[in-house]
Design a protein around this motif. Structure first.
Motif, PDB file in Angstrom:
ATOM      1  N   GLU A   8       0.818  -1.211   0.000  1.00 29.74           N
ATOM      2  CA  GLU A   8       0.000   0.000   0.000  1.00 29.74           C
ATOM      3  C   GLU A   8       0.853   1.264   0.000  1.00 29.74           C
ATOM      4  OE1 GLU A   8       0.250  -2.138   2.502  1.00 29.74           O
ATOM      5  OE2 GLU A   8       0.787  -0.972   4.275  1.00 29.74           O
ATOM      6  N   ARG A   9       2.108   1.157   0.423  1.00 28.23           N
ATOM      7  CA  ARG A   9       3.021   2.314   0.423  1.00 28.23           C
ATOM      8  C   ARG A   9       3.772   2.445  -0.901  1.00 28.23           C
ATOM      9  NH1 ARG A   9       5.626   3.475   6.150  1.00 28.23           N
ATOM     10  NH2 ARG A   9       6.601   5.005   4.813  1.00 28.23           N
ATOM     11  N   CYS A  10       3.913   1.338  -1.630  1.00 27.96           N
ATOM     12  CA  CYS A  10       4.702   1.305  -2.871  1.00 27.96           C
ATOM     13  C   CYS A  10       4.156   2.323  -3.876  1.00 27.96           C
ATOM     14  CB  CYS A  10       4.670  -0.098  -3.469  1.00 27.96           C
ATOM     15  SG  CYS A  10       5.597  -0.239  -5.009  1.00 27.96           S
ATOM     16  N   GLN A  11       5.090   3.056  -4.512  1.00 24.29           N
ATOM     17  CA  GLN A  11       4.733   4.042  -5.531  1.00 24.29           C
ATOM     18  C   GLN A  11       5.076   3.553  -6.935  1.00 24.29           C
ATOM     19  OE1 GLN A  11       6.963   7.426  -4.207  1.00 24.29           O
ATOM     20  NE2 GLN A  11       5.613   7.826  -2.486  1.00 24.29           N
ATOM     21  N   GLY A  12       5.621   2.333  -7.032  1.00 27.87           N
ATOM     22  CA  GLY A  12       5.943   1.756  -8.326  1.00 27.87           C
ATOM     23  C   GLY A  12       7.176   2.338  -8.982  1.00 27.87           C
ATOM     24  N   ALA A  13       8.092   2.891  -8.203  1.00 27.52           N
ATOM     25  CA  ALA A  13       9.315   3.484  -8.768  1.00 27.52           C
ATOM     26  C   ALA A  13      10.216   2.428  -9.402  1.00 27.52           C
ATOM     27  CB  ALA A  13      10.078   4.251  -7.686  1.00 27.52           C
ATOM     28  N   GLN A  26       7.644  -6.368 -10.120  1.00 27.39           N
ATOM     29  CA  GLN A  26       6.540  -5.426 -10.106  1.00 27.39           C
ATOM     30  C   GLN A  26       5.321  -6.072 -10.724  1.00 27.39           C
ATOM     31  OE1 GLN A  26       8.933  -2.021 -11.822  1.00 27.39           O
ATOM     32  NE2 GLN A  26       7.464  -0.890 -10.561  1.00 27.39           N
ATOM     33  N   ASP A  30      -0.704  -3.323 -11.379  1.00 29.65           N
ATOM     34  CA  ASP A  30      -0.673  -1.994 -10.764  1.00 29.65           C
ATOM     35  C   ASP A  30       0.725  -1.404 -10.627  1.00 29.65           C
ATOM     36  OD1 ASP A  30       0.377  -3.451  -8.645  1.00 29.65           O
ATOM     37  OD2 ASP A  30      -1.334  -3.153  -7.315  1.00 29.65           O
ATOM     38  N   ARG A  32       3.053  -2.143  -8.636  1.00 30.49           N
ATOM     39  CA  ARG A  32       3.594  -2.180  -7.272  1.00 30.49           C
ATOM     40  C   ARG A  32       4.470  -3.409  -7.058  1.00 30.49           C
ATOM     41  NH1 ARG A  32      -1.406  -0.113  -3.503  1.00 30.49           N
ATOM     42  NH2 ARG A  32      -1.647   1.874  -4.555  1.00 30.49           N
ATOM     43  N   CYS A  55      14.331   2.702  -1.819  1.00 30.57           N
ATOM     44  CA  CYS A  55      12.875   2.779  -2.006  1.00 30.57           C
ATOM     45  C   CYS A  55      12.365   4.144  -1.535  1.00 30.57           C
ATOM     46  CB  CYS A  55      12.181   1.662  -1.240  1.00 30.57           C
ATOM     47  SG  CYS A  55      10.375   1.739  -1.393  1.00 30.57           S
ATOM     48  N   ALA A  57       9.430   5.192  -1.065  1.00 33.37           N
ATOM     49  CA  ALA A  57       8.249   5.114  -0.209  1.00 33.37           C
ATOM     50  C   ALA A  57       8.512   4.390   1.105  1.00 33.37           C
ATOM     51  CB  ALA A  57       7.135   4.398  -0.963  1.00 33.37           C
TER      52      ALA A  57
END
Length: 74
Positions: A8-13, A26, A30, A32, A55, A57
């Motif tokens: 839920e914190r992951c921003q997909g960077a 990933q 989504d 993530r 990371c 996030a």
């Protein structure tokens, strides 16, 4: 070493996947983080610590010999 992730914190960077692709992936749905290995072998642990530090996030928590690496307690 053991890992946990907070999706839920992951921003997909994707920094984790670029740094330790054997351990992180990933989601195609989504973007993530997906944890591939919860207990990575010794030869991958330096890369895992680096991935957690990179990371943006703070979504990766490392429990292991080098101590805690992950989000700060709120």
């Amino acid at each position: 070493m053991e890992l946990s992730i907070a999706r839920e914190r992951c921003q997909g960077a994707g920094m984790c996947v670029l740094t330790a692709p054997e351990v992180f992936d990933q989601s195609e749905a989504d973007g993530r983080v997906v944890l591939v290995e919860t207990t990575p072998p010794v030869e991958r642990q330096a890369a895992v610590h680096e991935a957690a530090e990179l990371c943006p996030a703070g979504a990766i928590t490392v429990h292991g010999p080098r101590g805690h690496s992950g989000p700060s307690p709120v």
